[in-house]
Motif scaffolding. Structure first.
Motif, mmCIF file in Angstrom:
data_model
loop_
_atom_site.group_PDB
_atom_site.id
_atom_site.type_symbol
_atom_site.label_atom_id
_atom_site.label_comp_id
_atom_site.label_asym_id
_atom_site.label_seq_id
_atom_site.Cartn_x
_atom_site.Cartn_y
_atom_site.Cartn_z
ATOM 1 N N VAL A 65 -48.618 -37.337 34.790
ATOM 2 C CA VAL A 65 -47.920 -38.505 35.340
ATOM 3 C C VAL A 65 -47.868 -38.435 36.863
ATOM 4 O O VAL A 65 -48.341 -39.335 37.554
ATOM 5 N N PHE A 66 -47.292 -37.366 37.392
ATOM 6 C CA PHE A 66 -47.085 -37.272 38.839
ATOM 7 C C PHE A 66 -48.178 -36.464 39.543
ATOM 8 O O PHE A 66 -48.151 -36.320 40.755
ATOM 9 N N GLN A 67 -49.108 -35.933 38.773
ATOM 10 C CA GLN A 67 -50.266 -35.217 39.292
ATOM 11 C C GLN A 67 -49.893 -34.181 40.358
ATOM 12 O O GLN A 67 -50.451 -34.131 41.447
ATOM 13 N N SER A 68 -48.945 -33.345 39.990
ATOM 14 C CA SER A 68 -48.497 -32.250 40.847
ATOM 15 C C SER A 68 -49.258 -30.999 40.416
ATOM 16 O O SER A 68 -48.923 -30.376 39.409
ATOM 17 N N TYR A 69 -50.293 -30.640 41.167
ATOM 18 C CA TYR A 69 -51.185 -29.565 40.756
ATOM 19 C C TYR A 69 -50.898 -28.221 41.421
ATOM 20 O O TYR A 69 -51.633 -27.270 41.218
ATOM 21 N N ASN A 70 -49.841 -28.141 42.221
ATOM 22 C CA ASN A 70 -49.474 -26.872 42.838
ATOM 23 C C ASN A 70 -48.931 -25.960 41.736
ATOM 24 O O ASN A 70 -47.891 -26.241 41.149
ATOM 25 N N GLU A 138 -44.795 -31.074 48.193
ATOM 26 C CA GLU A 138 -45.847 -30.212 47.631
ATOM 27 C C GLU A 138 -46.848 -29.818 48.713
ATOM 28 O O GLU A 138 -47.305 -28.696 48.766
ATOM 29 N N LYS A 139 -47.164 -30.727 49.602
ATOM 30 C CA LYS A 139 -48.129 -30.441 50.658
ATOM 31 C C LYS A 139 -47.572 -29.469 51.687
ATOM 32 O O LYS A 139 -48.304 -28.701 52.271
ATOM 33 N N SER A 140 -46.247 -29.501 51.880
ATOM 34 C CA SER A 140 -45.657 -28.658 52.916
ATOM 35 C C SER A 140 -45.398 -27.236 52.449
ATOM 36 O O SER A 140 -45.179 -26.354 53.269
ATOM 37 N N LEU A 141 -45.375 -27.001 51.141
ATOM 38 C CA LEU A 141 -45.096 -25.642 50.642
ATOM 39 C C LEU A 141 -46.367 -24.864 50.396
ATOM 40 O O LEU A 141 -47.385 -25.300 50.113
#
Length: 141
Positions: A65-70, A138-141
């Motif tokens: 759904v949110f495509q959080s791949y980290n 997600e991009k900042s971590l």
């Protein structure tokens, strides 16, 4: 005007959220039914079904759904902790709304359940979108 709103609201993310929400509900019902069938107390079956369905919902929401791949452990731990906390809040909210609507306002319990379910789905989506699976974090971590 209505078409613009519809197009903004009905996107891949929302549609996949609704589809996986239905699947999450099915997971909950199947786990509950299977446990009750083997004579496990309904209270334990309810708790286990909730836990399994929340875990399933976390996985499908994160990836599809949110495509959080980290997948860094610290990041996933933060997401899952937030996800479970938000689902617990919405679960309590669901219980309170049901008590208010059925016991205090004397609404039909099935109509109340439908209305509350719609509210909870919206609240869970907002929690997930704004607090759990934020793209900028997600991009900042």
């Amino acid at each position: 005007m209505i078409k613009k709103i519809w197009d903004k609201v009905m996107n891949r993310e929302v549609i996949s959220y609704l589809i996986f929400g239905v699947l999450t509900t099915l997971v909950n019902w199947v786990v509950y039914a299977a446990m009750v069938k083997v004579h496990i107390d309904y209270r334990i079956a309810t708790a286990v079904a909730w836990a399994v369905s929340v875990l399933f919902a976390f996985i499908v929401n994160k990836i599809f759904v949110f495509q959080s791949y980290n997948m860094r452990p610290a990041f996933v731990m933060k997401e899952i902790t937030s996800f479970v906390a938000c689902r617990a809040v919405s679960g309590v909210m669901e219980m309170v709304f049901m008590i208010v609507m059925v016991s205090w306002i004397h609404m039909d319990e099935y109509i109340s359940k439908i209305a509350v379910s719609v509210i909870v789905v919206i609240v869970n989506y907002v929690f997930s979108k704004l607090f759990i699976f934020r793209k900028s974090e997600e991009k900042s971590l």
